[in-house]
Write an enzyme that holds these catalytic residues in place. Structure first.
Site, mmCIF file in Angstrom:
data_model
loop_
_atom_site.group_PDB
_atom_site.id
_atom_site.type_symbol
_atom_site.label_atom_id
_atom_site.label_comp_id
_atom_site.label_asym_id
_atom_site.label_seq_id
_atom_site.Cartn_x
_atom_site.Cartn_y
_atom_site.Cartn_z
ATOM 1 N N LYS A 1 -49.356 42.066 58.237
ATOM 2 C CA LYS A 1 -48.218 42.720 58.886
ATOM 3 C C LYS A 1 -47.476 43.588 57.876
ATOM 4 O O LYS A 1 -47.394 43.253 56.690
ATOM 5 C CB LYS A 1 -47.302 41.646 59.471
ATOM 6 C CG LYS A 1 -46.187 42.166 60.382
ATOM 7 C CD LYS A 1 -45.451 40.977 60.995
ATOM 8 C CE LYS A 1 -44.319 41.419 61.930
ATOM 9 N NZ LYS A 1 -43.650 40.270 62.567
ATOM 10 N N SER B 1 -43.196 40.462 67.458
ATOM 11 C CA SER B 1 -43.227 41.714 66.725
ATOM 12 C C SER B 1 -44.517 41.939 65.953
ATOM 13 O O SER B 1 -44.764 43.032 65.439
ATOM 14 C CB SER B 1 -42.049 41.734 65.744
ATOM 15 O OG SER B 1 -42.184 40.669 64.803
ATOM 16 N N SER C 1 -42.842 35.508 67.231
ATOM 17 C CA SER C 1 -43.531 36.770 66.959
ATOM 18 C C SER C 1 -44.975 36.646 66.490
ATOM 19 O O SER C 1 -45.652 37.655 66.315
ATOM 20 C CB SER C 1 -42.744 37.593 65.931
ATOM 21 O OG SER C 1 -41.571 38.083 66.513
#
Length: 474
Positions: A78, A153, A177
């Site tokens: 990420k 996310s 997330s």
């Protein structure tokens, strides 16, 4: 040609060890898929230019007989996880062009284990969102159905595994997330105990809530990754050693608690409820005892989360001021520098949460909102810990329904916030949770995946790894 669709980490390590294919072959296979699909899906913000060099180094170690747990395994990260010498933007224009000066503890452990780092994946800006529609660098599409969101996310990290662009990946989970995108993309998503994996080198959103977690195709692979990257870290005071929490022994017949009251009043879509009930029957057939439990205050978890999280956001994002690093927009004076930089660099959702957080911490409202949320957080924690005296795991759906269409909820922040209704309690309390694929619902002719969530007492991930492997037949 390497068949990527069903390839697992465990199988890949065995095949690399037996030299059925090389680390370079495996890396090239994923790079080819990225080359073919990334422009359309917008999963990777950057593919590292040294991927093949990393893979060659892994092959040399394999030739020497080295046997590291992730040797030659392609991993995506990420965009809020720091890799020394590589860019990291947390999906925001305010950090566009920022280069990390050091490796996060996670990355150090991955490198030490022999992993091949592919690149950084798209995300909601500063991890604020449930759909990856809030990225400053465009939306990410769900490989299962490209008209739908991959969740957020950590949507880019989930889509990288679901779309065969990486074998495994890592995201961060502040309120769901990792677990929500895992459910939307048909993957296993792990949120460990708070402090179980070091946050050193993870860009902070909500410091008392954030935790790093992996995306995998199997529960077995999730357990392998967790074992590699967990542990106490001198650079993160919130990490703990094994002696901090009591570990429950595995029992022949575990008791699984289900808080049916949480989703009996419209919190769960009808088709999703049917899939969940089928999963509960499957767990009964495996041999687990199902017990209905009552958690009177758990329904307030979402309200507590959306007070505490913005408060921590408003504090953590104060450092992005246009002076020390990242974007700088020139104004007439220092105050105008701040205002112009933050107004230009932060997106709408980030600005909204900063304003919410500043409000609940402001004079006259601190006691009315923030302090009450802290008290209720403790109440919820006490209730859950008390329930764990009666049951071994708590079981819920992961999300209210399957992945929704791109743009469907983007103008309704509250509708997006509700996606976290089943996942936020684990972050508030700090307990571990995992989302495991549970089935599918048909929507407009497409089979869309759903997830089932297991929550365990602190530092008892081994309990849901055991149940999850049996549930999935691994």
């Amino acid at each position: 040609m390497i068949e990527l669709k069903n390839l697992t980490l465990k199988e890949a390590r065995l095949k690399l060890k037996q030299k059925e294919f090389s680390a370079v072959d495996l890396a090239k296979a994923y790079l080819d898929v990225i080359q073919a699909n990334n422009q359309r899906l917008n999963v990777f913000l950057e593919v590292y230019d040294d991927v093949l060099k990393q893979a060659e180094a892994a092959d040399e170690k394999i030739q020497r007989g080295e046997d590291l747990p992730l040797l030659g395994i392609p991993v995506a990260l990420k965009d809020n996880i720091l890799v020394k010498g590589k860019r990291a933007t947390s999906g925001s224009k305010i950090l566009e062009g920022f280069v990390a000066p050091y490796d996060s503890t996670l990355v150090k452990k991955l490198k030490d284990a022999g992993a091949v780092l592919i690149g950084r994946t798209n995300m909601d800006e500063f991890a604020m969102g449930s759909s990856t529609e809030n990225s400053a660098f465009g939306i990410t599409r769900n490989p299962v159905d490209e008209e739908r969101v991959p969740g957020g996310s950590s949507g880019g990290s989930a889509a990288s595994v679901a779309g065969d662009m990486s074998l495994v990946s890592f995201g961060s989970d502040t309120g769901g997330s990792v677990r929500e995108p895992a459910a939307f993309c048909g993957l296993v998503g792990l949120k460990p105990t708070y402090g179980g994996i070091s946050r050193h080198g993870l860009m902070a959103m909500g410091s008392s809530l954030d935790i790093i977690g992996p995306f995998t195709k199997t529960v077995t692979d999730s357990e392998i990754l967790f074992d590699v990257v967990q542990g106490k870290d001198s650079m993160d005071s919130t990490t703990f050693d094994e002696s901090t929490y009591v570990k429950k022994p595995l029992k022949e017949k575990m008791v699984l608690g289900v808080p049916y009251h949480l989703f009996k009043n419209g919190g769960l879509e009808k088709d999703a409820e049917e899939v969940f009930n089928q999963s509960i029957e499957k767990l009964k057939n495996i041999g687990y005892e199902i017990k209905e439990i009552n958690l009177p205050n758990i329904s307030y978890s979402l309200a507590v989360y959306y007070i505490l999280m913005p408060a921590e956001v408003s504090s953590n994002l104060a450092r992005f001021d246009g002076v020390r690093f990242g974007l700088h927009v020139e104004g007439k004076n220092l105050l105008e520098d701040y205002m112009k930089t933050k107004g230009t660099g932060f997106g709408k959702e980030v600005r909204r949460r900063i304003l919410m957080g500043t409000y609940v911490l402001s004079s006259g409202y601190h006691d009315a909102y923030y302090n009450k949320a802290l008290l209720l957080r403790q109440k919820i924690s006490d209730e859950i810990n008390e329930v764990f005296k009666e049951v071994d795991l708590i079981v819920t759906p992961t999300t209210p329904g399957p992945a929704f269409k791109i743009g469907e909820k983007s103008n309704d922040p509250l509708a997006l916030y509700v996606q976290d209704i089943f996942t936020v309690p684990a972050n508030i309390v700090g307990i571990p949770a995992i989302s495991i694929p549970s089935g599918f619902v048909e929507v407009e002719g497409k089979q869309l995946p759903l997830g089932i969530q297991f929550m365990a007492p602190h530092n008892n991930e081994h309990l849901f790894f055991e149940v999850g492997k049996k549930f999935r037949g691994e």
